[in-house]
Design a protein around this motif. Structure first.
Motif, PDB file in Angstrom:
ATOM      1  N   VAL A   1       0.841  -1.206   0.000  1.00 40.00           N
ATOM      2  CA  VAL A   1       0.000   0.000   0.000  1.00 40.00           C
ATOM      3  C   VAL A   1       0.871   1.249   0.000  1.00 40.00           C
ATOM      4  O   VAL A   1       0.628   2.205  -0.758  1.00 40.00           O
ATOM      5  N   LYS A   2       1.897   1.253   0.863  1.00 38.21           N
ATOM      6  CA  LYS A   2       2.789   2.411   0.966  1.00 38.21           C
ATOM      7  C   LYS A   2       3.461   2.732  -0.360  1.00 38.21           C
ATOM      8  O   LYS A   2       3.608   3.901  -0.744  1.00 38.21           O
ATOM      9  N   ASN A   3       3.880   1.692  -1.054  1.00 36.11           N
ATOM     10  CA  ASN A   3       4.616   1.886  -2.313  1.00 36.11           C
ATOM     11  C   ASN A   3       3.729   1.785  -3.548  1.00 36.11           C
ATOM     12  O   ASN A   3       4.221   1.584  -4.653  1.00 36.11           O
ATOM     13  N   ARG A   4       2.413   1.890  -3.300  1.00 40.26           N
ATOM     14  CA  ARG A   4       1.440   1.914  -4.391  1.00 40.26           C
ATOM     15  C   ARG A   4       1.579   0.706  -5.319  1.00 40.26           C
ATOM     16  O   ARG A   4       1.517   0.821  -6.550  1.00 40.26           O
TER      17      ARG A   4
ATOM     18  N   LYS B   1       4.139  -1.110  -5.917  1.00 41.49           N
ATOM     19  CA  LYS B   1       5.416  -1.295  -6.597  1.00 41.49           C
ATOM     20  C   LYS B   1       6.496  -1.700  -5.602  1.00 41.49           C
ATOM     21  O   LYS B   1       7.283  -0.882  -5.135  1.00 41.49           O
TER      22      LYS B   1
ATOM     23  N   ASN C   1       2.076  -8.564  -5.837  1.00 40.39           N
ATOM     24  CA  ASN C   1       1.111  -7.788  -5.062  1.00 40.39           C
ATOM     25  C   ASN C   1      -0.289  -8.399  -5.057  1.00 40.39           C
ATOM     26  O   ASN C   1      -0.922  -8.523  -4.008  1.00 40.39           O
TER      27      ASN C   1
END
Length: 205
Positions: free
Chosen positions: A144-147, A149, A155
């Motif tokens: 979630v933090k790194n969208r 990625k 994911n």
């Protein structure tokens, strides 16, 4: 073949490997001593969680010790299989100290939620699943933090595994679903509070 096996073990993250080995060692020690890991009363003597003992006797240590006990080989195998892979991914990206805090504190958080929502139930519970779900929750936070990625993490697969595992816990009457949920939420929040980075490169690779 033997050399390849040794190299594979050495390539694993050290703290996660230690947690897996401790869980297996506890199970083997109990078994070698003649204990029956499927017997609820015997598991109580080893530190399994039992709400009446916590509330009436003040044995709060059970919220911690129950994380290293398992009801039979299948229970142990399933939890350690999940931890073997998920824990390695988390430690590789967060480092051993953050990983250990998330594993232990997240596991306790799961047991606390299980205890608070089941104080009236006279059920003996044990297992590392709360801690395992804390690891999964932390990995989901990273995604979630790194969208979405995060190198090396599938994911969609991770999120699907988390959803299906949580859903299974709610559908199976024999599973402590609140420990799963509490561990997942605890791991997610701990990863955020500890500011777990998106990646920490391992020195042994």
């Amino acid at each position: 073949m033997q050399t390849e096996g040794i190299n594979y073990i050495r390539s694993r993250t050290k703290m996660n490997l230690l947690m897996v080995l401790i869980n297996i060692a506890v199970f083997l020690i109990i078994t070698i001593m003649g204990g029956d890991t499927l017997d609820a009363e015997q598991m109580l003597s080893y530190g399994a969680m039992y709400p009446p003992y916590v509330t009436q006797k003040g044995e709060y240590y059970r919220l911690f010790t129950c994380m290293f006990l398992h009801f039979g080989w299948q229970h142990l195998f399933y939890n350690m299989l999940l931890l073997w892979f998920a824990g390695d991914m988390l430690e590789e990206r967060s480092g051993p100290v953050r990983y250990l805090v998330i594993y232990l504190a997240g596991g306790v958080a799961g047991n606390v939620l299980s205890f608070l929502t089941g104080m009236e139930r006279q059920v003996v519970s044990a297992g590392a699943s709360g801690a395992v779900f804390a690891v999964i929750g932390a990995l989901v936070w990273l995604v979630v933090k790194n969208r979405g990625k995060v190198e090396g993490i599938d994911n969609r697969g991770l999120c699907m595994m988390a959803v299906l595992s949580l859903a299974q816990g709610f559908m199976d009457a024999g599973v402590d679903h609140m420990a799963h949920l509490g561990g997942f939420i605890g791991g997610f929040l701990l990863a955020a509070v500890l500011r777990t980075p998106s990646a920490v490169r391992r020195k042994d690779r």
